[in-house]
Every structure is written in C-alpha cells, then in structure tokens.
Design a protein around this motif. Structure first.
Motif, short mmCIF file in Angstrom:
data_model
loop_
_atom_site.label_atom_id
_atom_site.label_comp_id
_atom_site.label_asym_id
_atom_site.label_seq_id
_atom_site.Cartn_x
_atom_site.Cartn_y
_atom_site.Cartn_z
N ALA B 35 0.80 -1.21 0.00
CA ALA B 35 0.00 0.00 0.00
C ALA B 35 0.84 1.27 0.00
CB ALA B 35 -0.94 0.01 1.20
N LEU B 137 -8.43 -0.25 -4.51
CA LEU B 137 -7.64 -1.47 -4.26
C LEU B 137 -7.17 -1.51 -2.81
CD1 LEU B 137 -6.67 -3.75 -6.08
CD2 LEU B 137 -4.52 -2.53 -6.34
N GLU B 138 -6.77 -0.35 -2.29
CA GLU B 138 -6.27 -0.34 -0.93
C GLU B 138 -7.37 -0.58 0.08
OE1 GLU B 138 -4.01 3.22 -1.10
OE2 GLU B 138 -2.68 2.06 -2.36
N LEU B 139 -8.59 -0.21 -0.27
CA LEU B 139 -9.70 -0.47 0.63
C LEU B 139 -10.27 -1.87 0.41
CD1 LEU B 139 -11.58 2.92 0.57
CD2 LEU B 139 -9.95 2.08 2.23
N GLY B 140 -9.66 -2.65 -0.46
CA GLY B 140 -10.10 -4.02 -0.65
C GLY B 140 -11.02 -4.23 -1.82
N ALA B 141 -11.38 -3.15 -2.53
CA ALA B 141 -12.22 -3.29 -3.71
C ALA B 141 -11.31 -3.44 -4.93
CB ALA B 141 -13.13 -2.08 -3.88
N THR B 142 -11.29 -4.63 -5.50
CA THR B 142 -10.30 -4.92 -6.53
C THR B 142 -10.78 -4.58 -7.93
OG1 THR B 142 -10.93 -7.08 -5.76
CG2 THR B 142 -8.62 -6.61 -5.82
N THR B 143 -12.06 -4.34 -8.09
CA THR B 143 -12.58 -4.14 -9.44
C THR B 143 -12.36 -2.73 -10.00
OG1 THR B 143 -14.17 -5.88 -9.07
CG2 THR B 143 -14.64 -4.40 -10.86
N ILE B 212 -20.10 0.71 2.48
CA ILE B 212 -18.84 0.31 3.12
C ILE B 212 -17.75 1.32 2.81
CG2 ILE B 212 -17.10 -1.49 3.26
CD1 ILE B 212 -19.25 -3.51 2.58
N PHE B 213 -17.71 1.76 1.55
CA PHE B 213 -16.71 2.76 1.16
C PHE B 213 -16.88 4.02 1.99
CE2 PHE B 213 -15.26 6.32 -1.42
CZ PHE B 213 -14.00 5.90 -1.78
N ARG B 216 -15.62 3.60 5.47
CA ARG B 216 -14.16 3.57 5.57
C ARG B 216 -13.52 4.93 5.34
NH1 ARG B 216 -11.03 -0.80 5.04
NH2 ARG B 216 -9.48 0.72 5.61
N PRO B 365 -5.94 0.03 9.63
CA PRO B 365 -6.64 0.07 8.34
C PRO B 365 -6.88 1.50 7.85
CG PRO B 365 -7.78 -1.38 9.86
CD PRO B 365 -6.73 -0.67 10.64
N ILE B 368 -4.08 3.01 5.85
CA ILE B 368 -4.09 2.71 4.42
C ILE B 368 -5.06 3.64 3.71
CG2 ILE B 368 -4.42 0.87 2.75
CD1 ILE B 368 -2.12 0.49 4.80
#
Lengths: 334, 383
Positions: B35, B137-143, B212-213, B216, B365, B368
């Motif tokens: 990250a 991507l850093e928050l876990g959303a890869t798309t 969720i976004f 965060r 977290p 990040i």
C-alpha cells in the motif's frame, strides 16, 4: 426412472464410494472453485482471465498454480516456531473439511447422519481459526500477529449470529440433523418461507467465517499483507491459505444451501426426476457464485466496524428472528 | 516458599486502557509494502491496532535529480524531470520549459500552447485514474482499478500516438513541442475523454455510492485547512479542505485563462472528500480537453529557438499545477547553457509532510485509507 436412481443411490457400495469420493473430491473441488473465481472475477473486471493453461480457456490454470506451489522452496524464518508453523495447514484444512462429514448430498449420501449434525458442523467450522491464530503467533512476524488476532476477534463477532441464525432453522425444522432439516424443506426452502431474515444473517456471518470481502480483514493484503500467512510459502501457503479458504467457502455454502435452500431436495415436485446431488451442487454453486460476486464488488470493512455490525445489527436481528420463529411455531402458522 | 516477585504485587493503572495493559509495538511499514505505492517507509508505533505515532521516512528512492540536471543543457533536463513524478511526465516538463522561455522571453506559438494544455490535461486524467483505481484497491475493492485502467488505455494510446512514450514522454521543448501531433490524434483524444466522462458515473456508483466505502472514508483522516497550509499542502488534497488554490486559476500559465472550468472543492477534508475531488477534477480536465480540441489553432508547433540555448544570468521561480499539487522549479542561471542550480518543489514531498499529523490516533486500516488518499508518488517525494 426416479425410483431406479433412488435405488442406486441407496445401494451400500455406491454409497460408500460416494462417501469416500466426497472427501477425495474436496481438493479437486477447490481447483474448480478457484478456476471459477478467476474467471468470474475476470469477466466482472472487463478481462478474460486465464486463457492459456490447458489450451481451452485456461481450464488448467489452478492445477498449474498448484504444481507451481509444489516446486517452490519452503522458506521458514529463523525465529519461526517450526512445529506450530508446520502444523497450521493441517489445522486449517481439517477444520474446513470436517464440515462435509454431516452435509447430505442426497437422502442417503451423507457420510454420517448425526442427530446433532448442525451443532457438529458449526463446532468444527471454527477450528480453522485456531490454525490462523497459531500461524499468526508462530510466524514471528508483526503483520502475521495482527492477522491472527484479527481472525480471533472476528470469530467472536460472527460466531454468535451464525449460531443464532442456525438455531432458528433448527427450531423451524424441529431437528438438528441436517437430513431432517433438508427434508423439512421439501418443495418450500426456508430462505423463501419462514427464514428469509435468518438466511441473510447466516450469509453475512458465513462470509466473515471464511474471511472474504467485505470481511477479509484477517488477510487484508493492502494492510497486513495476507495477515497470518505473510511468512508462508510453497505448499504450506497453498494448503494453509488457498485450499483451506476454498474448502471453507464450499463448506459454508453447502451448509447454507442445506439449511436454507433445502440442499438435495428438489425445488419443485415436478422436477423430482433430477437427482439430489445435482440439486445440491446447483444450490451450493449459486451460493459460491454469490460469495465471489460480493468479493469482487465490495471494499473491506474495518475490524471495529465488523464488531459493531455484528453486535448491534446481526445479533439483535437474529434474536428477533428466533423470537418470531418461536412465536409462529407456537401459533402453528408454519 | 519464595517471595512474591514485586511485579505481581503491583497493580498497574489500567483505567486509561479499559482495564487491559497493552504494549506498544513498532511496525515498520514499507519500503516494501503493497500500500505504499512503491517504496515509502512509514515507522508506526501501534498500541493494538491504534497508531500512537507515525513518521514517514523518506529518502529510500533518492536519485539526485537536482544535481543531475546541473550536468545537462536546457533541452536535456526535461527528460530527467519527466521521471520525477512518473505518472505525470508532461506536467513535470511544462514548468521547466516555461522557466527557460520566460528567462529568454521566447514566444511560444499558440498551437503549441494549446497542445501543451491538451497533453497536460490528458496526463492529469491518466494520473487521476491511476489513483482512483488504486484507492479502491487499498480499501479491498479490486474491481475499480480494472475499470480505471480500461479508460486509461484510450488516453494512454492518444499520448503514445503523439509522444511515442507511455510514461516518460520527453515531448515538451523550450519554445514549444518536439513535433506536431500526428493525424488522428484529435479524434482519438476526443474519443478517450468522451468515454471517460461516460464511465465516471460507474466509479461514483461503485465506490462513492457504496455504504462500506463511505464507512471507511467519511471522517477518516480529516485534514485541518490551517494545518494543510502550514505544511504547504497543495493540489486535490488542499482543495478537499475547501481552499480554492489551483494555479491554473490563481496564476494562469499557458492558455488556461481561455478555457472554462471549475475548481471542485471539498468541505470536510477527509479521505472521502479527497477522493471526490479527484474524480470531479477528471471531469473538469475532460472539459478543458474538449474546449482546447475545438479551438486548436493552426500554425507551428515550436517558436524560433536559438540552436544553442544559453540563458542570461539570473533566476526565476516557475510553478504549475501538477496533478498532485504545486510543482515549482527555482532556476538559477550563471549565464551558461546548463542550470547552475535547479531547486525543485514537488507536491508529493510537501503533501506527505502532513501525514504524521493525520495518522496519529488512527487505526492501522485507516492508515491505508489515509495514505491512499494522500495521492503521492514516491519518485516525486524523493526525486
């Protein structure tokens, strides 16, 4: 036709082969689910995914990945607790695989139809966390330690709603045996009637149980670099993390399919000619697809937000669900 | 019977930690960490998962650009400067050429000015798309990152068509551009920005519309405007705090004053606002590109430039709006054909200086989410 199939499935030798096959098929099943995940993810992301391995749409990609892992050097840091470190893949795999002992693939296609099957399934599915915690401690790595502790904290958060949602199902079916629970849903799955809320709670908690987005904090690669498995390499990594994760995912999907979608029971009486295992695979596959879909769509939550979500939303909701289920049972409405 | 060790008899004061005594742990995040966008190192002291202290340690990627440019003439330095912030080469090159032009009082043809604006804004879009994707991507959303790269590709193609490069362009020359744009560029660039504008609602729905976004990012890493100004923060991060500082507006260079565009401003200065400003700025850049393509004048791509570029004795400070903030070159000339000294003020360097304040008290977290929304390039910090 229908009766012959049922007779074949009731035959003891076929049954034994089936039972052995279930356990033997777990590893290939992870390869299949892994491949499906790669492909589904790729198509959601405007890509093709693996296309070369095996010549046809990359069907052998996960197999090639597995072979690659076998060839890799197994690295352990000097400060690693080697015994515990090496034990971890067994524990995580075992915890994930033991669930399948009680899951019925058809009316007789179950390794052991325990009277307390549901209780057993929920109990053994938590064993993997011990492995993750041990991995976090034995790795002698601060990121791994954080990952292990996150996994343990997560267990406290999701385990209660998971059990409470399952308890409502047991009340509804009047049994803890998974075969009886499936039979109780003959032609009307609980997810559609009587337990839709429980189904959603169970899915959310199961996602946390198998540590997948949005609840993948124990392995968050952007934060703590695959958490407890940072230091793992080669086959230990492949089994401890990948195989265990996929087996757990298949296991939880199978359990949810049995509890809420009726497992091997056909959805319509007219479709009785389709054998039970096919129904079971379709329903489990649907739930696996749902988990994959969610994973590649959502960002991840924070650990404290999961705790809040579990304690302030999921647990009260599942208690309400139990209360309503009990009240309806008493009133003989269902 | 032994005596009871003193440690066991003493009851520690547990009131502040909720009854639990916990040890602080020093976590060395980076230089190799997924990250940190390359090789930023952050020394973090954590109490559990809460950050007590965080200190970015810079210098791991120092390449000595400021010294290297002293050995190169004024045409060569653009190729070096292009490599500082490797996501926005064109934007790095422009102010260097501006400095030379202003000292020599060179006339730059209008076509070259327009093309510079177009290239700079296209480059700004590719830069912003990169951060849009990587933040998810850093928050876990890869798309989202895959979507961002899809849109990025057309614009990259347009830049490649013009410059031949995809990262290090080396296309801006004192007095104008290296070459004129080839046939087909205008159509390709237009297609690129139109596709982008059509797809931006997708990002807004996929990320900013996600509960969720929001959880965060909203209220996470809130930056106080006064603190931001004290640290020389600029660019989208400063504008997310509500301060309308955009050099294209406050000190227009090239032909930016001829175009109509807005400066998106945040209100809270948190991670969400920073991301929001980033996405809105892409729309504004697309507006500028469309206007510039429409009004692209005919003419030469480069003015009358002497073969041997010798600057008069003197000094100049020249700044421009890099995608990440204010990029400034302080050029000192001793009358030769090389810079005597070039002091570079990079946006990422000033922006990351405020990180220590923002990270204090946050969760790991959140670190990040905060670092990801600081939009820095390590090559731009260390240069």
């Amino acid at each position: 036709m229908v009766t012959t199939l049922h007779h074949i499935l009731a035959n003891s030798i076929v049954l034994l082969a089936l039972k052995l096959g279930i356990l033997l098929l777990l590893l290939p099943a992870t390869l299949v689910v892994g491949y499906v995940e790669l492909k589904v993810m790729a198509h959601m992301q405007h890509r093709l995914g693996p296309m070369y391995a095996g010549a046809y749409h990359g069907w052998a990609q996960t197999l090639a990945d597995g072979l690659k892992f076998i060839q890799k050097e197994d690295i352990m840091a000097a400060a690693t607790d080697r015994t515990v470190f090496s034990m971890v893949p067994y524990i995580t795999m075992l915890g994930a695989a033991l669930t399948f002992v009680v899951i019925p693939f058809s009316r007789h296609g179950v390794i052991a139809n325990l009277d307390i099957g549901l209780f057993y399934a929920l109990a053994v599915s938590s064993i993997s966390v011990i492995g993750v915690l041990a991995a976090g401690w034995a790795s002698a790595n601060k990121y791994s330690l954080m990952g292990g502790l996150r996994a343990a904290a997560q267990l406290i958060a999701y385990e209660l709603p998971l059990v409470l949602a399952a308890a409502a199902v047991a009340m509804q079916a009047g049994s803890l045996s998974l075969v009886s629970i499936a039979e109780a849903q003959r032609y009307v799955p609980f997810a559609l009637w009587a337990q839709p809320l429980g189904f959603l709670i169970f899915l959310a908690a199961a996602t946390a149980e198998v540590s997948r987005t949005p609840f993948d904090m124990p392995v968050a690669e952007a934060e703590i670099i695959t958490g407890a498995f940072t230091e793992y390499s080669a086959m230990k990594f492949a089994f401890g993390l990948f195989a265990a994760e996929y087996i757990a995912m298949i296991g939880m999907s199978a359990l949810a399919a049995t509890l809420f979608l009726g497992g091997y029971v056909p959805l319509l009486p007219q479709l009785r000619f389709v054998p039970g295992p096919v129904w079971f695979l379709i329903k489990t596959g649907l739930l696996i697809f749902l988990l994959i879909w969610i994973r590649w769509t959502f960002p991840r939550l924070r650990e404290d937000q999961l705790q809040k979500f579990a304690w302030k939303v999921l647990i009260p909701l599942s208690l309400v669900n139990i209360f309503v289920t009990g009240a309806l049972k008493l009133a003989h409405w269902t | 019977m032994g005596t009871v060790p003193e440690d066991l008899t003493r009851v520690p004061d547990l009131s502040s930690t909720g009854g639990l005594h916990t040890e602080e742990m020093v976590l060395n995040v980076g230089p190799q960490h997924p990250a940190t966008h390359g090789v930023l190192r952050v020394l973090v002291s954590v109490d559990g998962e809460r950050i007590v202290r965080a200190e970015p340690v810079i210098g791991y990627m120092h390449r000595g650009h400021e010294k290297l440019v002293e050995q190169r003439d004024f045409r060569q330095i653009t190729n070096l400067l292009s490599r500082m912030d490797w996501l926005s080469g064109i934007n790095n090159e422009i102010p260097a050429s501006l400095a030379v032009e202003r000292m020599l009082e060179l006339e730059v043809p209008r076509r070259a000015q327009y093309l510079r604006v177009i290239l700079a804004e296209l480059n700004r879009i590719t830069n912003h798309l990169m951060f849009t994707g990587s933040f998810g991507l850093e928050l876990g959303a890869t798309t989202p990152v895959m979507y961002a790269f899809r849109e990025r590709e057309l614009i990259q193609e347009a830049l490649e068509l013009v410059t031949g490069g995809r990262m290090h362009f080396g296309f801006i020359r004192p007095g104008g551009l290296k070459e004129d744009v080839p046939r087909g560029f205008v159509e390709l660039a237009r297609r690129g920005v139109r596709q982008l504008v059509a797809k931006i609602p997708d990002y807004e729905n996929l990320l900013m519309g996600n509960e969720i976004f929001k959880q965060r990012t909203v209220g996470v890493g809130r930056l106080d405007p006064a603190l931001a100004l004290d640290h020389g923060v600029s660019g989208p991060i400063l504008r997310a705090c509500g301060i309308p500082y955009d050099i294209r507006k406050v000190d227009p260079y090239l032909v930016y004053d001829e175009f109509e565009f807005d400066t998106p401003l945040g209100a809270q200065g948190d991670s969400f606002d920073r991301f929001w400003v980033l996405v809105q700025e892409m729309k504004e850049s697309a507006r500028i590109v469309e206007q510039a393509l429409d009004g692209l004048p005919e003419g030469s791509h480069i003015g009358a430039v002497p073969k041997r570029l010798t600057l008069p004795k003197g000094q100049i400070y020249c700044h421009a709006e890099n995608p990440l903030g204010e990029l400034g070159y302080y050029l000192v000339s001793d009358g030769g054909n090389k810079p005597y000294r070039l002091k570079i003020r990079t946006p990422s360097f000033s922006n990351i200086s405020v990180a220590a304040h923002m990270l204090r008290g946050a969760f790991v977290p959140d670190m990040i989410a905060i670092l990801g929304s600081m939009f820095f390039v390590v090559g731009d910090i260390d240069r």
